[in-house]
Write a protein that holds these residues in place. Structure first.
Motif, PDB file in Angstrom:
ATOM      1  N   SER A 129     -19.092  18.165  35.184  1.00 26.63           N
ATOM      2  CA  SER A 129     -20.006  17.391  34.341  1.00 26.63           C
ATOM      3  C   SER A 129     -20.713  16.306  35.155  1.00 26.63           C
ATOM      4  O   SER A 129     -21.922  16.094  35.014  1.00 26.63           O
ATOM      5  CB  SER A 129     -19.256  16.758  33.169  1.00 26.63           C
ATOM      6  N   ARG A 137     -23.283  18.009  37.503  1.00 27.05           N
ATOM      7  CA  ARG A 137     -24.511  18.371  36.783  1.00 27.05           C
ATOM      8  C   ARG A 137     -25.383  17.141  36.515  1.00 27.05           C
ATOM      9  O   ARG A 137     -26.606  17.203  36.656  1.00 27.05           O
ATOM     10  CB  ARG A 137     -24.169  19.065  35.468  1.00 27.05           C
ATOM     11  N   GLN A 138     -24.768  16.014  36.127  1.00 27.34           N
ATOM     12  CA  GLN A 138     -25.530  14.796  35.848  1.00 27.34           C
ATOM     13  C   GLN A 138     -26.254  14.294  37.092  1.00 27.34           C
ATOM     14  O   GLN A 138     -27.422  13.910  37.028  1.00 27.34           O
ATOM     15  CB  GLN A 138     -24.617  13.698  35.319  1.00 27.34           C
TER      16      GLN A 138
END
Length: 150
Positions: free
Chosen positions: A46, A49-50
């Motif tokens: 996560s 991806r950010q």
């Protein structure tokens, strides 16, 4: 007969148990890679991806697209000095550590300049409090998005 040929065939002294040939390989569970000090080095998907979305899948230092080339998510404050896997501490750089032709290698080899430009943060400084000189935004604070300095 040449000297490389065997006169007797090789035979296995201990036979394999029955049914061994039919066994399929079991897939081992994926384990996080570990650094030399034994800590996990995998960045959570996560957060990865950010950071990639924030940087537009391009090197934050020179702007080249990282699609199809080696890249790294660079810790501004190194893990050995207490740096975390966070959007404030991670930036996308083209190249790997030893490749001095690309940005990650340049940051690692030109450490004094990298500190001045915010690519490296000293141990006592919070990465959220130090701006970075990027190619697209000039001086900006990293986070969930780049916040320009006014």
């Amino acid at each position: 007969m040449s000297s490389l040929e065997r006169r007797t065939p090789l035979t296995r002294k201990t036979p394999l148990p029955r049914g061994t040939a039919e066994l399929k390989r079991t897939e081992l569970p994926r384990v996080a890679t570990r650094s030399r000090r034994g800590r996990p080095t995998d960045i959570p998907p996560s957060i990865r991806r950010q950071v990639l979305a924030r940087d537009g899948k391009a090197c934050a230092r020179c702007g080249v697209s990282i699609i199809g080339i080696p890249y790294s998510l660079h810790h501004r404050k190194p893990r050995s000095q207490g740096g975390e896997h966070s959007t404030m501490n991670l930036v996308t750089l083209c190249g790997m550590g030893g490749d001095t032709q690309r940005c990650h290698g340049h940051v690692e080899s030109q450490r004094e300049q990298a500190r001045e430009d915010g690519w490296l943060v000293p141990r006592a400084v919070d990465p959220a409090a130090r701006m970075v000189r990027t190619w697209a935004h000039g001086w900006a604070w990293p986070g969930d998005e780049w916040l320009q300095a006014y």
